[in-house]
Design a protein around this motif. Structure first.
Motif, PDB file in Angstrom:
ATOM      1  N   GLU A   8       0.822  -1.213   0.000  1.00 36.82           N
ATOM      2  CA  GLU A   8       0.000   0.000   0.000  1.00 36.82           C
ATOM      3  C   GLU A   8       0.856   1.264   0.000  1.00 36.82           C
ATOM      4  O   GLU A   8       0.332   2.373   0.111  1.00 36.82           O
ATOM      5  N   PHE A   9       2.162   1.099  -0.129  1.00 38.08           N
ATOM      6  CA  PHE A   9       3.076   2.201   0.136  1.00 38.08           C
ATOM      7  C   PHE A   9       2.878   3.411  -0.768  1.00 38.08           C
ATOM      8  O   PHE A   9       2.809   4.546  -0.293  1.00 38.08           O
ATOM      9  N   VAL A  10       2.786   3.199  -2.058  1.00 40.89           N
ATOM     10  CA  VAL A  10       2.675   4.337  -2.969  1.00 40.89           C
ATOM     11  C   VAL A  10       1.390   5.121  -2.700  1.00 40.89           C
ATOM     12  O   VAL A  10       1.399   6.352  -2.654  1.00 40.89           O
ATOM     13  N   TYR A  42       1.765   7.039   0.712  1.00 40.82           N
ATOM     14  CA  TYR A  42       3.027   7.774   0.838  1.00 40.82           C
ATOM     15  C   TYR A  42       2.868   9.068   1.642  1.00 40.82           C
ATOM     16  O   TYR A  42       3.735   9.430   2.426  1.00 40.82           O
ATOM     17  N   VAL A  46      11.777  -0.323  -0.607  1.00 42.84           N
ATOM     18  CA  VAL A  46      11.143   0.928  -0.187  1.00 42.84           C
ATOM     19  C   VAL A  46      12.210   1.984   0.079  1.00 42.84           C
ATOM     20  O   VAL A  46      12.044   3.157  -0.290  1.00 42.84           O
ATOM     21  N   TYR A  83      13.318   3.475  -3.162  1.00 41.33           N
ATOM     22  CA  TYR A  83      12.290   4.394  -3.648  1.00 41.33           C
ATOM     23  C   TYR A  83      12.375   5.738  -2.914  1.00 41.33           C
ATOM     24  O   TYR A  83      12.327   6.805  -3.537  1.00 41.33           O
ATOM     25  N   GLN A 130      13.277   9.696  -4.082  1.00 38.53           N
ATOM     26  CA  GLN A 130      12.393  10.839  -3.839  1.00 38.53           C
ATOM     27  C   GLN A 130      13.102  11.954  -3.080  1.00 38.53           C
ATOM     28  O   GLN A 130      12.499  12.963  -2.734  1.00 38.53           O
TER      29      GLN A 130
END
Length: 115
Positions: A45-47, A50, A76, A79, A83
């Motif tokens: 469910e991370f994206v 976020y 993660v 990712y 970012q």
């Protein structure tokens, strides 16, 4: 801190109780046991979730990402670094956390275990 396979990592023994911890394991793993005070956002469910991390994480601190053994948290972490977030993978994950005697609790605050 080291950079294994391009992903920055940190050992459990280098973390303090004040360090921000993000647990990316799935709900059943979290419910069995987790580090007290960790933020739980499952990798699956991370994206979508976020924004919860950006609201909860310290603006000037590091995000320590943990899973069961280090694989999901490495993804993660990678990712988050892309970012522009200061993030590291917790080497050995919750298995190592538990093995070093760090407390593992369930949602009721009772003693938990790592799935």
């Amino acid at each position: 801190m080291s950079f294994g396979a391009g992903v920055p990592t940190v050992g459990v023994d280098h973390l303090t109780v004040d360090d921000f911890l993000l647990d990316v394991r799935e709900d059943d793993e979290w419910e069995a046991g987790h580090a007290e005070g960790a933020l739980h956002i499952p990798m699956s469910e991370f994206v979508v979730r976020y924004g919860e991390l950006t609201e909860a994480a310290p603006q000037d601190g590091r995000v320590n990402v943990i899973c069961r053994s280090g694989g999901r948290s490495a993804q993660v972490t990678q990712y988050l670094v892309q970012q522009g977030i200061d993030a590291v993978n917790v080497e050995g994950g919750m298995h190592h956390w538990e093995a070093t005697g760090r407390p593992v609790v369930n949602d009721k605050g009772e003693s938990g275990f790592v799935l």
